[in-house]
Write an enzyme that holds these catalytic residues in place. Structure first.
Site, PDB file in Angstrom:
ATOM      1  N   GLU A  47       0.867  -1.179   0.000  1.00 59.26           N
ATOM      2  CA  GLU A  47       0.000   0.000   0.000  1.00 59.26           C
ATOM      3  C   GLU A  47       0.899   1.222   0.000  1.00 59.26           C
ATOM      4  O   GLU A  47       1.673   1.439   0.922  1.00 59.26           O
ATOM      5  CB  GLU A  47      -0.881  -0.042   1.254  1.00 59.26           C
ATOM      6  CG  GLU A  47      -1.931   1.040   1.317  1.00 59.26           C
ATOM      7  CD  GLU A  47      -2.706   0.976   2.643  1.00 59.26           C
ATOM      8  OE1 GLU A  47      -2.906  -0.136   3.182  1.00 59.26           O
ATOM      9  OE2 GLU A  47      -3.082   2.040   3.136  1.00 59.26           O
ATOM     10  N   ASP A  58      -4.981  10.267   9.440  1.00 58.79           N
ATOM     11  CA  ASP A  58      -3.712   9.701   9.864  1.00 58.79           C
ATOM     12  C   ASP A  58      -3.190  10.340  11.137  1.00 58.79           C
ATOM     13  O   ASP A  58      -3.456  11.503  11.425  1.00 58.79           O
ATOM     14  CB  ASP A  58      -2.665   9.864   8.748  1.00 58.79           C
ATOM     15  CG  ASP A  58      -2.940   8.909   7.613  1.00 58.79           C
ATOM     16  OD1 ASP A  58      -2.924   7.695   7.869  1.00 58.79           O
ATOM     17  OD2 ASP A  58      -3.196   9.368   6.493  1.00 58.79           O
ATOM     18  N   TYR A 173     -11.280  -2.948   4.443  1.00 60.64           N
ATOM     19  CA  TYR A 173     -10.247  -2.507   5.362  1.00 60.64           C
ATOM     20  C   TYR A 173     -10.932  -2.251   6.698  1.00 60.64           C
ATOM     21  O   TYR A 173     -11.640  -1.266   6.860  1.00 60.64           O
ATOM     22  CB  TYR A 173      -9.651  -1.217   4.791  1.00 60.64           C
ATOM     23  CG  TYR A 173      -8.369  -0.709   5.409  1.00 60.64           C
ATOM     24  CD1 TYR A 173      -8.039  -0.931   6.738  1.00 60.64           C
ATOM     25  CD2 TYR A 173      -7.482   0.034   4.625  1.00 60.64           C
ATOM     26  CE1 TYR A 173      -6.862  -0.445   7.271  1.00 60.64           C
ATOM     27  CE2 TYR A 173      -6.309   0.537   5.152  1.00 60.64           C
ATOM     28  CZ  TYR A 173      -6.003   0.290   6.479  1.00 60.64           C
ATOM     29  OH  TYR A 173      -4.836   0.793   6.996  1.00 60.64           O
TER      30      TYR A 173
END
Lengths: 257, 402
Positions: A47, A58, A173
């Site tokens: 990834e 993030d 995910y």
């Protein structure tokens, strides 16, 4: 041609190791050496982060790597230049992960076409919501055989997970806690959630991400899903690396040996 | 005093999907979905509840000091040869319009059962307004502020702390407002259940732009009544407001959006000049993209990286504008102008000397464009004086000594 992500899950359903690295990090031209080393030492999926100035989902470690990559001169255009021809040596599926603004600015169709041209297999865009994808962008992604991979969290309702499963391709995910990347959470607290996902018998494979950092957390996650994704821990490992191949070898052997 | 509820027929209000024309939406990661979905599904119900409206109205009246006066600025009017009225948001408790929104959102947070409040702030005005309502309601308050802004805005940092808030420096990226906003959003991702995020401007994911505009719409609701009393008509010829994210403008325009005879003028921060490389004039320099989960106009590089703007006014130093304003710009409903740092400073001095009012640096941008409007002596102009200038004294003093 069948998408490489589908090929991977057709032959491997357990312990799939996906490693995240920001493109252009730690040095601008480390993108390909890192990818090569990851494949060489046993990553099943790569990834690649497309750096962005404002990466909302993030944590500080990945954001700092993103800031560093931008300072190194990384851009989408540069990334596609680096990726030109990479399929002559790298066989594992490659996913680009990044935020929607740079993709929108590049042009969604131009972006998808370029991904297909260089040999990218899937995309993760955390801030492209399901509804917008379905209403506006799905045909473009499908035209270029790019899998859009969606996130689910412990707070995602069953109905919504089923909807996400119907729209997702490649894998789902599963964020292991409601958190930005790099946060430590007790894996045990997450197990009921992983079990719940397993019981749903989704059509897509499930990889667990966020909070996976070593052999123990990788194995715990793998026990409940098809595999797991490691990002922050890997970024920390290569941040000051002077020998990418050696660092990657040591890191991966600490997880899957 | 009612919180405006959309009748559903406006060309300029939010649609059922959270868009203004092609702008808006909620480009949020899945981790934020439960928080944002809860707000989307509940805010209109809560806002239209009579008990909510009573509480909101009582606090605005007794605590904030509303209605704020609509003041006929005689000497300013003589200078610009028009009838100029100032909407005195500077007289609100905490010194700016920001408190209208924080009062509304803290009442909403209580009804959602939240116990903890987070906010972002640039200059510290919204941070102070949030810390104030948290003290009032006895709720925990965490304010994210860029580490560079913390250094620049020491008095407001001290105010927030005195009011019991925790001020957390945002040290990522450019260490200013946009990074503080990122950090607040991250906090919300990590605290999805007990925390409400009081966003300070008419930007961010749906429903924030609409919700903030509704809380601020009290500004134009009062203008209508006050103008009717003073001039015999609810409608001025012009409503002029400064725009960073756009909350005071959203409030000042709100009830005039569909009255197309009322000209809406938005003044952005031109910084050192629109094309100087040091500007925050988003409609002039921006292109469509996603910032803070909203599809709108923003300043970015050709690679889609969000750039750091410049303005002498910290409150206008934002690289995007709210989606409603992007739509008002694109549809031509509002006229967008920009004022440079120098023009704004001159306007601040002018208002101080002509009317005895020291305006906030932000509000001075709106005043600075009076000279550029094609005004007739009979034109009624309302300028939203969004805040007072106490917080900007350092800037003013530095300029005075030049």
């Amino acid at each position: 041609m069948q998408n490489r992500i589908d090929q991977l899950f057709a032959k491997k359903q357990h312990g799939v190791l996906n490693i995240y690295c920001t493109a252009g990090f730690p040095q601008l031209n480390d993108t390909l050496p890192v990818m090569t080393a990851l494949q060489q030492h046993g990553a099943d999926l790569i990834e690649l982060g497309m750096p962005f100035s404002d990466p909302l989902a993030d944590g500080p470690v990945i954001q700092d790597s993103s800031t560093k990559a931008l300072q190194n001169g990384m851009s989408l255009q540069k990334l596609f230049e680096q990726l030109a021809g990479f399929r002559s040596s790298i066989r594992v599926p490659v996913i680009l992960m990044g935020y929607f603004n740079p993709v929108l600015t590049y042009g969604v169709e131009a972006f998808c076409a370029k991904c297909a041209e260089v040999g990218v297999d899937g995309i993760i865009v955390p801030d492209l919501p399901m509804a917008e994808y379905e209403n506006e962008y799905r045909p473009v992604f499908e035209k270029y055989n790019l899998h859009l991979i969606f996130l689910v969290t412990p707070e995602t309702s069953e109905a919504r997970i089923r909807k996400i499963d119907s729209l997702s391709k490649g894998f789902i995910y599963a964020v292991s806690s409601s958190s930005t990347t790099g946060k430590d959470k007790d894996m045990k607290d997450q197990q009921a959630y992983f079990e719940r996902l397993k019981q749903l018998q989704l059509k897509n494979p499930v990889l667990i991400g966020f909070g996976i950092k070593d052999k123990a957390t990788f194995e715990a996650a793998s026990a409940h899903a098809n595999g797991a994704i490691i990002g922050t821990a890997f970024i920390k490992a290569i941040e000051h690396s002077t020998n990418i191949d050696e660092t990657v070898k040591t890191f991966i052997s600490g997880i899957i040996q | 005093m009612d919180i405006a509820i959309n009748t559903g027929n406006s060309r300029y209000q939010v649609d059922k999907n959270g868009y203004y024309g092609r702008f808006g939406g909620a480009y949020i990661p899945e981790m934020l979905y439960p928080n944002v979905e809860e707000l989307q599904s509940q805010y209109l119900g809560i806002l239209s509840d009579p008990s909510f409206q009573q509480d909101f109205e009582a606090l605005l009246r007794d605590y904030v000091g509303r209605p704020s006066p609509l003041y006929f600025a005689k000497r300013l009017s003589e200078k610009y040869k028009a009838k100029i009225y100032l909407k005195r948001e500077d007289l609100n408790h905490t010194g700016a319009h920001k408190v209208n929104n924080t009062i509304g959102q803290i009442l909403l947070a209580q009804r959602l059962g939240k116990r903890r409040i987070i906010a972002e702030t640039g200059a510290g005005q919204h941070g102070v307004a949030t810390a104030t309502v948290c003290a009032l309601m006895g709720m925990e308050c965490v304010v994210y502020m860029g580490s560079i802004d913390i250094e620049r805005q020491a008095p407001n940092v001290a105010r927030m702390k005195m009011l019991g808030a925790t001020v957390v420096p945002a040290t990522s990226g450019s260490k200013t407002l946009k990074d503080a906003t990122n950090e607040a959003i991250r906090d919300w991702i990590n605290n999805p259940v007990d925390t409400h995020y009081i966003l300070g401007t008419a930007a961010g994911p749906h429903p924030y732009p609409d919700m903030v505009a509704r809380f601020q719409s009290v500004i134009s609701e009062e203008i209508k009544k006050q103008l009717l009393e003073k001039t015999g008509s609810e409608d001025p010829d012009y409503v002029v407001a400064c725009i960073g994210g756009g909350s005071n403008a959203a409030g000042a325009y709100f009830h005039y959006l569909d009255r197309e005879a009322v000209k809406l003028v938005a003044v952005e921060a031109g910084g050192k000049g629109v094309h100087s490389g040091f500007s925050a004039a988003t409609t002039q320099l921006g292109t469509i993209g996603i910032i803070h989960a909203s599809k709108t106009l923003l300043m970015q590089t050709g690679d889609g990286q969000i750039v750091e703007p410049h303005s002498i006014s910290a409150g206008l130093d934002y690289p995007g504008i709210g989606p409603m304003h992007a739509h008002l710009y694109e549809s031509g409903r509002a006229q967008f102008l920009s004022a440079t740092d120098e023009e704004a400073l001159a306007a601040a001095y002018e208002l101080s000397l002509l009317e005895g009012i020291i305006p906030a640096m932000e509000s001075a941008h709106a005043l600075a464009k009076l000279k550029d409007l094609p005004l007739n002596t009979d034109d009624v102009v309302v300028v939203c004086l969004s805040g007072r200038g106490d917080k900007d004294l350092d800037t003013y003093i530095r300029h005075m000594n030049k």
